[in-house]
Design an enzyme around this catalytic site. Structure first.
Site, short mmCIF file in Angstrom:
data_model
loop_
_atom_site.label_atom_id
_atom_site.label_comp_id
_atom_site.label_asym_id
_atom_site.label_seq_id
_atom_site.Cartn_x
_atom_site.Cartn_y
_atom_site.Cartn_z
N LYS A 36 0.85 -1.20 0.00
CA LYS A 36 0.00 0.00 0.00
C LYS A 36 0.89 1.25 0.00
CE LYS A 36 -1.90 2.20 3.75
NZ LYS A 36 -2.92 2.89 4.51
N ASP A 333 1.39 0.12 11.70
CA ASP A 333 0.20 -0.53 11.13
C ASP A 333 0.11 -2.02 11.51
OD1 ASP A 333 -0.68 1.80 9.99
OD2 ASP A 333 0.18 1.38 8.02
N LYS A 360 -6.24 6.64 13.88
CA LYS A 360 -6.33 5.81 12.67
C LYS A 360 -7.80 5.58 12.30
CE LYS A 360 -1.84 5.22 12.64
NZ LYS A 360 -0.97 5.79 11.61
N ARG A 364 -7.25 2.77 17.64
CA ARG A 364 -6.66 1.42 17.70
C ARG A 364 -6.09 1.07 19.06
NH1 ARG A 364 -3.83 1.12 11.72
NH2 ARG A 364 -5.81 0.96 10.59
N ARG A 408 -7.64 -3.25 10.08
CA ARG A 408 -6.60 -3.89 10.92
C ARG A 408 -7.20 -4.45 12.21
NH1 ARG A 408 -2.77 -3.40 7.19
NH2 ARG A 408 -2.36 -1.33 6.40
O1 LIG Z 1 2.47 7.52 4.66
C1 LIG Z 1 1.84 6.46 4.64
O2 LIG Z 1 1.67 5.79 3.59
C2 LIG Z 1 1.26 5.97 5.90
C3 LIG Z 1 1.67 6.50 7.11
C4 LIG Z 1 1.22 5.98 8.41
O3 LIG Z 1 0.36 6.92 9.01
P1 LIG Z 1 0.83 7.97 10.13
O4 LIG Z 1 1.98 8.72 9.61
O5 LIG Z 1 -0.39 8.80 10.32
O6 LIG Z 1 1.20 7.16 11.34
C5 LIG Z 1 0.49 4.65 8.28
O7 LIG Z 1 -0.20 4.36 9.45
C6 LIG Z 1 -0.46 4.64 7.12
O8 LIG Z 1 -1.06 3.38 6.97
C7 LIG Z 1 0.25 4.91 5.81
C1 LIG Z 2 -3.66 3.71 9.08
C2 LIG Z 2 -3.83 3.13 7.90
O1 LIG Z 2 -4.16 3.76 6.76
P1 LIG Z 2 -4.44 5.28 6.37
O2 LIG Z 2 -3.79 6.17 7.38
O3 LIG Z 2 -3.81 5.41 5.02
O4 LIG Z 2 -5.92 5.41 6.31
C3 LIG Z 2 -3.62 1.67 7.73
O5 LIG Z 2 -3.63 1.20 6.58
O6 LIG Z 2 -3.46 0.96 8.72
#
Ligand SMILES: O=C(O)C1=C[C@@H](OP(=O)(O)O)[C@@H](O)[C@H](O)C1
Ligand SMILES: C=C(OP(=O)(O)O)C(=O)O
Length: 451
Positions: A36, A333, A360, A364, A408
């Site tokens: 992703k 994540d 999130k 979580r 998740r």
């Molecule tokens: O930059 C990214 O692709 C992501 C950053 C993370 O979020 P945070 O920076 O808010 O922790 C992660 O949790 C999310 O699933 C994807």
């Molecule tokens: C936090 C997540 O996604 P996003 O922040 O991109 O919604 C995730 O995929 O666990």
């Protein structure tokens, strides 16, 4: 003729994880989804490039669909080479969206897609972001990023004091200068600015004013920008960035690797299996990715029998696990499924430095702990931590738990349900489509009793 077990986002879907007769064996070699994180970054870099890029194996999920909608709204042309959607051609916009009038982008439940498009949306005269997930993405804050964009000359109207969606940006003529941004709740705000600022006509300096969370993802952004030919000067601590104006994204061919957070869920499932004949083999997991290496270390620290051979990882289940203390920010994540595994480990686990989990798709920390407690697990939520007292003998179950609009949490609850004496009914199963639409079907094919 089995598959479904929820591959469509129709609301209100429930599934049951039932106990198996005898010992629980989780075995197989499933294909895992594509990353992703890298799908988002490479597709955006290709969207901004001057010319055609090719992306091999982009992730196929609701989040990807939101991303593709956004890139089209910016003016990129996306076309699939094949019916299986393994090869995506993107004709980029050369850093300048060819868009005059107002546009609207439906961002689904995709936080990172929303935040990174908020940055690039500042290049448009008017863009509105909407979500069909008001109880999830619609509650997540964007305030810090919107304030930073305002300092570049963007005007906005958003919902509530935290800058929630639906929201509208009025951008277009942006100035450069000094931007201050908080990283305490999300690294996505910084990533958004890093994608945007090289396209401006004046230099920009970015200062991160507090402790940046999810640093591996900010580093992934810098890595992809560099591959796309963008130059960003920064310090090792990721607090100061200098960005020269009028840079150009180069078109490239990108191959998306496998997705570690999805792999984490399968590895957690195999690690709590009780049958020592359990053997899970996963491929396409690139060595050297910071999040991936930290994830494997966490499983090894719990005592999992895990071997890496290049991009292949083999985990043999049916071994006892023991509790760990883990700084969870690096694998943010993956925390829900690591907590699920810790529920069956010997002794106490502490997952700390995870405060950003409150922001999130669900909360979580609080929501996950509430559902796990209902299922019979011994977990304690803290402001910035989760404490787990493992129950290697298994848990009671026999109740209904909710996924809180969160893929998740659904993965974690399914794993816990497998080791419950009376099974678990899980509501809101449709939210699995956000990142891993086939997760439940794969878990069933590996040996779990799901219906
Ligand atoms: O930059 C990214 O692709 C992501 C950053 C993370 O979020 P945070 O920076 O808010 O922790 C992660 O949790 C999310 O699933 C994807
Ligand atoms: C936090 C997540 O996604 P996003 O922040 O991109 O919604 C995730 O995929 O666990």
């Amino acid at each position: 003729m089995q598959e479904p077990l929820i591959t469509s986002p129709v609301p209100g879907q429930t599934l049951t994880v039932a106990p198996v007769a005898g010992s629980l064996r989780i075995s197989g070699q499933p294909e895992i989804p594509s990353s992703k994180y890298y799908t988002l970054r490479y597709v955006l870099a290709a969207t901004l490039a001057d010319g055609e890029s090719v992306i091999y194996y982009p992730a196929q999920s609701d989040d990807s669909e939101a991303l593709f909608r956004g890139c089209r709204a910016l003016g990129a042309q996306l076309a699939w080479d094949d019916a299986e959607r393994r090869v995506l051609r993107i004709k980029g916009i050369g850093g300048r969206p060819p868009v005059q009038g107002p546009v609207t982008i439906e961002v689904g439940n995709a936080g990172a897609v929303l935040r990174l498009l908020l940055g690039l949306g500042a290049l448009l005269p008017q863009v509105t972001f909407e979500t069909d997930h008001p109880l999830s993405l619609g509650k997540r804050p964007n305030r810090e990023l919107l304030e930073a964009l305002a300092s570049l000359g963007v005007a906005y109207e958003a919902t509530g004091p935290e800058g929630c969606v639906p929201l509208t940006l009025h951008g277009g003529n942006l100035r450069g200068g000094h931007i201050r941004i908080s990283g305490a709740r999300s690294s996505q705000y910084l990533s958004a600015l890093l994608f945007l600022c090289p396209l401006l006509t004046e230099p920009v300096e970015i200062e991160v004013v507090d402790m940046l969370k999810s640093q591996p993802l900010a580093r992934a952004t810098l890595e992809v920008l560099q591959e796309a030919g963008i130059v960003i000067e920064h310090d090792a601590a990721l607090r100061h960035f200098k960005i020269q104006p009028n840079q150009r994204y180069q078109p490239r061919e990108y191959v998306i690797p496998g997705d570690y957070p999805s792999a984490a869920a399968l590895l957690a499932a195999a690690s709590v299996a009780t049958d020592p004949a359990s053997e899970l083999r996963l491929t396409r997991l690139r060595p050297g990715e910071e999040i991936g290496e930290a994830l494997l270390s966490a499983f090894r620290a719990m005592g999992a029998d895990l071997v890496r051979d290049g991009e292949q990882i083999t985990l043999r289940g049916g071994r006892p696990l023991h509790g760990i203390e883990l700084d969870g920010d690096v694998v943010i994540d993956c925390i829900p499924v690591l907590v699920a595994a810790a529920c069956f480990a010997e002794g106490r686990s502490v997952f700390f430095n995870i405060e950003s989990l409150h922001y999130k798709e669900s909360d979580r920390i609080d929501d996950l702990c509430a559902e796990l407690q209902r299922a019979g697990c011994d977990v304690e939520p803290r402001q910035d931590a989760i404490i787990v007292n493992g129950r290697p003998e298994g848990i009671e179950g026999g109740v209904t738990v909710d996924g809180h609009n969160d893929h998740r949490l659904l993965m974690a609850l399914a794993i816990v349900g497998m080791r419950s004496r009376h099974g678990l009914t899980i509501t809101g199963g449709e939210h699995i489509v956000k990142s891993y639409p086939h997760f439940f079907a794969v878990l069933r094919a590996l040996g779990a009793n799901l219906y």
